[in-house]
Design a protein around this motif. Sequence first.
Motif, PDB file in Angstrom:
ATOM      1  N   ILE A   1       0.672  -1.103  -0.160  1.00  0.00           N
ATOM      2  CA  ILE A   1       0.157   0.349   0.368  1.00  0.00           C
ATOM      3  C   ILE A   1       0.793   1.294  -0.258  1.00  0.00           C
ATOM      4  N   PHE A   2       1.930   1.546   0.642  1.00  0.00           N
ATOM      5  CA  PHE A   2       2.828   1.864   1.232  1.00  0.00           C
ATOM      6  C   PHE A   2       3.626   2.832  -0.267  1.00  0.00           C
ATOM      7  N   ASP A   3       4.388   1.625  -1.195  1.00  0.00           N
ATOM      8  CA  ASP A   3       5.219   1.912  -2.474  1.00  0.00           C
ATOM      9  C   ASP A   3       3.404   2.108  -3.143  1.00  0.00           C
ATOM     10  N   PHE A   4       2.540   1.863  -4.135  1.00  0.00           N
ATOM     11  CA  PHE A   4       1.401   2.155  -4.332  1.00  0.00           C
ATOM     12  C   PHE A   4       0.893   3.879  -4.099  1.00  0.00           C
ATOM     13  N   THR A   5       0.978   3.774  -3.039  1.00  0.00           N
ATOM     14  CA  THR A   5       0.346   5.568  -2.727  1.00  0.00           C
ATOM     15  C   THR A   5       1.616   6.856  -3.183  1.00  0.00           C
ATOM     16  N   ILE A   6       2.470   5.829  -2.881  1.00  0.00           N
ATOM     17  CA  ILE A   6       4.254   6.627  -3.151  1.00  0.00           C
ATOM     18  C   ILE A   6       4.176   7.330  -4.396  1.00  0.00           C
ATOM     19  N   SER A   7       4.035   6.057  -5.197  1.00  0.00           N
ATOM     20  CA  SER A   7       4.077   6.016  -6.705  1.00  0.00           C
ATOM     21  C   SER A   7       3.157   6.731  -7.209  1.00  0.00           C
ATOM     22  N   LEU A   8       1.742   6.433  -6.966  1.00  0.00           N
ATOM     23  CA  LEU A   8       0.893   7.417  -7.585  1.00  0.00           C
ATOM     24  C   LEU A   8       0.816   8.598  -7.666  1.00  0.00           C
TER      25      LEU A   8
END
Length: 661
Positions: free
Chosen positions: A450-457
Amino acid sequence: MQTELEAQTPNSVRLSEISMSDSKIDDFHQVGRIESDNDFASYFALTRITKKIQDSFIQSNDPKAQFIKETYSSIKLIRKLFVTIYILMTIFQKPIWCNPTQYSNDCQYELEQGYQIPAFLTFYIPVLAYYLIEIFLIISMIIFKAVKYYSFHTILIERKIVAYCFVMVGIFIISNDIIVIIYDNDYSYNISTLLKPIFLIFYSQYFLGIIMDYALIIYRGKEIYFMMIFSYVFFVGLGTAIFRNQSEISDIAQEEGICNSSGLPFSQKNYCTFLIMFQLQTTVNSPDIYLPYYGNRSVAVIYFIAYQFVNTILMINLILSLFYSQYKKLVEERTKSLLEKHRNKIQQFQNKVFRNKRSNSIVGIQKKQQQQQQDQTNSQFLIQRILDHWIFNSIMQILCIADFCFIFQDNTNRDIQIVNITLNSIMLIESIIIAILRDLKKIHKYPGVIFDFTISLILVILIIAIMALQQDSFTQDILIKVCCSIMSLRLFRGCTWLLKSKNFVNILFKIFSISTYLLQLFGTLIVTMTIFNAIGQLIFGGKINYNQQHINNYQWVNFNDFLSGFCTCWFLLIVNNWNLMSYDFSLSLQSDVIYLFFIFYYIIVVLLAQSVTIALLIEYLVNHVKDLGQSSEDETKSEISIEENYQNELLVPLQQNFKAQ
């Protein structure tokens, strides 16, 4: 401390009523090794457990008291929320010196002369709303404590005294708040901020215990303090005799009537000499103040070297070692006493925890085996293996580090923006694929994804917005700052290779496992800083302003509101340049008495509270990090034994069924 579970008694039945949610399981891990590694974490854990056990044995059997106890336990989150609000709202408290007749509503301007006043915040909670909320929270906390004590059929005299003091402090704060509301903050003796940390000390009692321990240790080591004072006074007298009448060797101007901490120590008033030599003992003005003597006569430096060797290197470190050793001895004495008194009860309680831990481990092994079987039959197993492969993970870590390095580049350049959005798009696609493979319904169990997805988005959206805006515009500059700030988080993903090291993981685990005890340890330091912050607001509040000359922007070192005062206390905690800070305050108020505040702060907060806190933390880490390899092997053996026991538990019934057939 591993013994067989004793026969059940009325006492053990009462112990079983204490739920696992009420007693921290980490406490038992600390207590389990207390006899081999007797440190502050073990002591705090043992204190917490014995307090819970003592409370369980003095619970009243009255049905009404039992109902009140259950109600008290059910509102645990509410109690914590009230305490948190009570602490955080202090940040937005209107400064106690800011009355509506002399200052503007935001406390930034003095109305009569029109000069500006530096402060951390420009918004404060209105006086009426703030103090009404504070009164409500104090009454609620007093009721919480009364409800807890009502469920006891007997209360020790020490706890009664603490409870009475707690109620008295609460009544003082409520009375003070009512007066402040009536006078609309135009009350010179507003001690609400000063009494707040004292009120919390009596509410928590853990902080009170640590402070009482510190006071006892100071009393035990009084001889060494007298020795330091004797040495300090002797060297000041000797220096006055040697260097008298040498004011001409320095061209530093001295403010009339004010001790100049940068001037010659032996060419000023006698109390100024004592002050400057005390500052030299803390090394903040070394070697500045004795270089003129050194330049005039080289042999003079021998005196200052001898002074710093005896008072700075020997005496201060001797005091720290004595304070630490006495605290360690006190911890060992209390630990031995508590173990002798409650050993059997702790063992009964500990066995219950270990049984639960073992059953949870077996359940975890079952789930792990089921997951492995599902993975082997899953059609997506090949993709999962690719994503989990070390080569793929290494590539992603390199990309994250490369993305982090874009912080140091010119992000207005279009080529850099294209490369940056490409990297973040790759990482966004990777996080989406992993989320799909992990099952979107169970994605909440994978915070890293979830952290990686949020940061990337977020980064992809920000980079697109930056590319769409006019180059070097104000909006683009703001977005670039936000984007670079978020890109700094990529370093966490880029350094996940550190987690492959068991030693590194064990260090993190050891630190997180004692987070509760660190809160108690550092909480005492913060409480003492808060008390000095409140005293500083009473003495210096509103008196540091732009209408006066200050040294190197030191007008921002002030006590004009809570956060400004806390920052000032932090600056003083670091020690560097505290002589200049205190000198700036004395110039602003035209008084040398101001130096006493900073001297007491150094002795109590820096020399005692901070030094012992750091020493105890270092001792804990040294004791628990030196054998990390051995501990990791023990943990692995423990897991293997649990798995073998689990397999045996499955095998025995099968064998019995076979024999029966």
